[in-house]
Design a protein around this motif. Structure first.
Motif, PDB file in Angstrom:
ATOM      1  N   SER A   1       0.856  -1.183   0.000  1.00 29.56           N
ATOM      2  CA  SER A   1       0.000   0.000   0.000  1.00 29.56           C
ATOM      3  C   SER A   1       0.891   1.231   0.000  1.00 29.56           C
ATOM      4  N   LEU A   2       0.302   2.335  -0.340  1.00 30.66           N
ATOM      5  CA  LEU A   2       1.003   3.608  -0.370  1.00 30.66           C
ATOM      6  C   LEU A   2       0.584   4.445   0.827  1.00 30.66           C
ATOM      7  N   LYS A   3       1.413   5.387   1.184  1.00 27.94           N
ATOM      8  CA  LYS A   3       1.094   6.382   2.215  1.00 27.94           C
ATOM      9  C   LYS A   3       0.719   7.677   1.491  1.00 27.94           C
ATOM     10  N   PRO A   4      -0.120   8.512   2.079  1.00 33.67           N
ATOM     11  CA  PRO A   4      -0.539   9.748   1.413  1.00 33.67           C
ATOM     12  C   PRO A   4       0.624  10.642   0.974  1.00 33.67           C
ATOM     13  N   ARG A   5       1.685  10.713   1.749  1.00 36.83           N
ATOM     14  CA  ARG A   5       2.810  11.606   1.432  1.00 36.83           C
ATOM     15  C   ARG A   5       3.893  10.928   0.591  1.00 36.83           C
ATOM     16  N   ASP A   6       3.662   9.688   0.151  1.00 45.20           N
ATOM     17  CA  ASP A   6       4.642   9.004  -0.700  1.00 45.20           C
ATOM     18  C   ASP A   6       4.846   9.778  -1.997  1.00 45.20           C
ATOM     19  N   SER A   7       6.054   9.648  -2.537  1.00 42.76           N
ATOM     20  CA  SER A   7       6.372  10.304  -3.803  1.00 42.76           C
ATOM     21  C   SER A   7       5.718   9.563  -4.967  1.00 42.76           C
ATOM     22  N   LEU A   8       5.557  10.282  -6.062  1.00 39.97           N
ATOM     23  CA  LEU A   8       5.012   9.662  -7.260  1.00 39.97           C
ATOM     24  C   LEU A   8       6.007   8.653  -7.834  1.00 39.97           C
ATOM     25  N   SER A   9       7.279   8.891  -7.597  1.00 42.35           N
ATOM     26  CA  SER A   9       8.297   7.942  -8.034  1.00 42.35           C
ATOM     27  C   SER A   9       8.114   6.600  -7.330  1.00 42.35           C
ATOM     28  N   ARG A  10       7.863   6.634  -6.022  1.00 44.15           N
ATOM     29  CA  ARG A  10       7.617   5.403  -5.264  1.00 44.15           C
ATOM     30  C   ARG A  10       6.361   4.703  -5.788  1.00 44.15           C
ATOM     31  N   ALA A  11       5.325   5.479  -6.039  1.00 45.32           N
ATOM     32  CA  ALA A  11       4.066   4.909  -6.537  1.00 45.32           C
ATOM     33  C   ALA A  11       4.288   4.229  -7.890  1.00 45.32           C
ATOM     34  N   ALA A  12       4.994   4.906  -8.800  1.00 46.43           N
ATOM     35  CA  ALA A  12       5.260   4.333 -10.127  1.00 46.43           C
ATOM     36  C   ALA A  12       6.106   3.068  -9.992  1.00 46.43           C
ATOM     37  N   TYR A  13       7.095   3.117  -9.114  1.00 51.74           N
ATOM     38  CA  TYR A  13       7.948   1.944  -8.893  1.00 51.74           C
ATOM     39  C   TYR A  13       7.119   0.754  -8.399  1.00 51.74           C
ATOM     40  N   LEU A  14       6.278   0.976  -7.389  1.00 52.98           N
ATOM     41  CA  LEU A  14       5.496  -0.123  -6.818  1.00 52.98           C
ATOM     42  C   LEU A  14       4.478  -0.666  -7.813  1.00 52.98           C
ATOM     43  N   MET A  15       3.883   0.215  -8.614  1.00 50.22           N
ATOM     44  CA  MET A  15       2.924  -0.266  -9.617  1.00 50.22           C
ATOM     45  C   MET A  15       3.611  -1.133 -10.662  1.00 50.22           C
ATOM     46  N   THR A  16       4.757  -0.674 -11.147  1.00 45.69           N
ATOM     47  CA  THR A  16       5.437  -1.458 -12.179  1.00 45.69           C
ATOM     48  C   THR A  16       6.035  -2.727 -11.593  1.00 45.69           C
ATOM     49  N   ARG A  17       6.520  -2.662 -10.380  1.00 43.17           N
ATOM     50  CA  ARG A  17       7.144  -3.828  -9.729  1.00 43.17           C
ATOM     51  C   ARG A  17       6.118  -4.922  -9.422  1.00 43.17           C
ATOM     52  N   THR A  18       4.912  -4.506  -8.967  1.00 38.17           N
ATOM     53  CA  THR A  18       3.901  -5.486  -8.565  1.00 38.17           C
ATOM     54  C   THR A  18       2.951  -5.873  -9.697  1.00 38.17           C
ATOM     55  N   GLY A  19       2.871  -5.061 -10.739  1.00 35.20           N
ATOM     56  CA  GLY A  19       1.931  -5.325 -11.824  1.00 35.20           C
ATOM     57  C   GLY A  19       0.505  -4.909 -11.494  1.00 35.20           C
ATOM     58  N   PHE A  20       0.320  -4.190 -10.402  1.00 37.37           N
ATOM     59  CA  PHE A  20      -1.005  -3.706 -10.004  1.00 37.37           C
ATOM     60  C   PHE A  20      -1.185  -2.284 -10.519  1.00 37.37           C
ATOM     61  N   GLU A  21      -2.275  -2.030 -11.252  1.00 31.26           N
ATOM     62  CA  GLU A  21      -2.523  -0.699 -11.765  1.00 31.26           C
ATOM     63  C   GLU A  21      -3.345   0.162 -10.807  1.00 31.26           C
ATOM     64  N   ILE A  22      -3.703  -0.409  -9.691  1.00 29.15           N
ATOM     65  CA  ILE A  22      -4.398   0.312  -8.622  1.00 29.15           C
ATOM     66  C   ILE A  22      -3.774  -0.137  -7.308  1.00 29.15           C
ATOM     67  N   LEU A  23      -3.457   0.824  -6.434  1.00 30.89           N
ATOM     68  CA  LEU A  23      -2.927   0.499  -5.109  1.00 30.89           C
ATOM     69  C   LEU A  23      -3.670   1.313  -4.059  1.00 30.89           C
ATOM     70  N   PRO A  24      -3.908   0.709  -2.890  1.00 28.53           N
ATOM     71  CA  PRO A  24      -4.581   1.450  -1.824  1.00 28.53           C
ATOM     72  C   PRO A  24      -3.641   2.475  -1.187  1.00 28.53           C
ATOM     73  N   VAL A  25      -4.229   3.562  -0.724  1.00 30.46           N
ATOM     74  CA  VAL A  25      -3.492   4.585   0.015  1.00 30.46           C
ATOM     75  C   VAL A  25      -3.989   4.491   1.454  1.00 30.46           C
ATOM     76  N   GLU A  26      -3.083   4.162   2.369  1.00 30.76           N
ATOM     77  CA  GLU A  26      -3.465   3.913   3.763  1.00 30.76           C
ATOM     78  C   GLU A  26      -2.710   4.814   4.723  1.00 30.76           C
ATOM     79  N   GLU A  27      -3.384   5.091   5.826  1.00 28.35           N
ATOM     80  CA  GLU A  27      -2.740   5.794   6.939  1.00 28.35           C
ATOM     81  C   GLU A  27      -3.416   5.318   8.216  1.00 28.35           C
ATOM     82  N   ASP A  28      -2.611   4.999   9.209  1.00 26.76           N
ATOM     83  CA  ASP A  28      -3.124   4.493  10.491  1.00 26.76           C
ATOM     84  C   ASP A  28      -4.062   3.298  10.286  1.00 26.76           C
TER      85      ASP A  28
END
Length: 176
Positions: A124-151
């Protein structure tokens, strides 16, 4: 010519609410999914069929994509070219014994619960994560949608669509 760099957006600025995505409850059966996706396909001119966000007690738990369903409907061939030191050659065509397997598997999967066939979100992503991290995780996992979680609470979802539109905006801005 020096350009001033604007602050890069973060995940929370691009995320969407869960209701912006097509969803299906985890306790639905695969037959319901196929009926829903069939309606989507027949109503859309786009070639791609969007993934469904699977909800477990109204919380995003994973994705169900067409390729997940197709994978259930066939018997996969071995992927390795060697096994225990032996070379294996793969036939270019499906073995004749597989004839009718697609139909058999399709009928077997019809009554399964979505939670049995979905692919859980691997990260999952955190709200303040960078777009670079988001792009990396999407391409690495093959998921085109990821949840954004906090607490331990899902705030929204980041789709590749919004990430692509941001990429496009940035690149287009360079031309000006």
């Amino acid at each position: 010519m020096t350009r001033s760099l604007k602050r890069e957006k973060c995940v929370e600025e691009l995320m969407v609410l869960v209701d912006a995505c097509r969803t299906i409850p985890a306790d639905s059966i695969v037959q319901d999914v196929l009926c829903l996706l069939k309606r989507v396909v027949l109503q859309s001119r786009a070639g791609a069929i969007p993934p469904l966000v699977v909800l477990e007690a109204d919380v995003p738990a994973g994705l169900l994509k067409v390729d997940h369903l197709l994978a259930l409907a066939h018997l996969p061939l071995l992927c390795k070219e060697s096994l225990a030191g032996w070379s294996i050659s793969f036939p270019s065509e499906e073995p004749p014994s597989y004839n009718g397997l697609f139909t058999l598997r399709a009928r077997e999967m019809a009554g399964k619960k979505v939670r049995e066939v979905m692919h859980p979100f691997p990260v999952s992503l955190k709200p303040r994560d960078s777009l670079s991290r988001a792009a990396y995780l999407m391409t690495r996992t093959g998921f085109e949608i990821l949840p954004v979680e906090e607490d331990n609470r899902v705030l929204g979802l980041l789709r590749d669509k919004e990430l692509f539109l941001e990429l496009s905006r940035i690149v287009t801005e360079v031309k000006k």
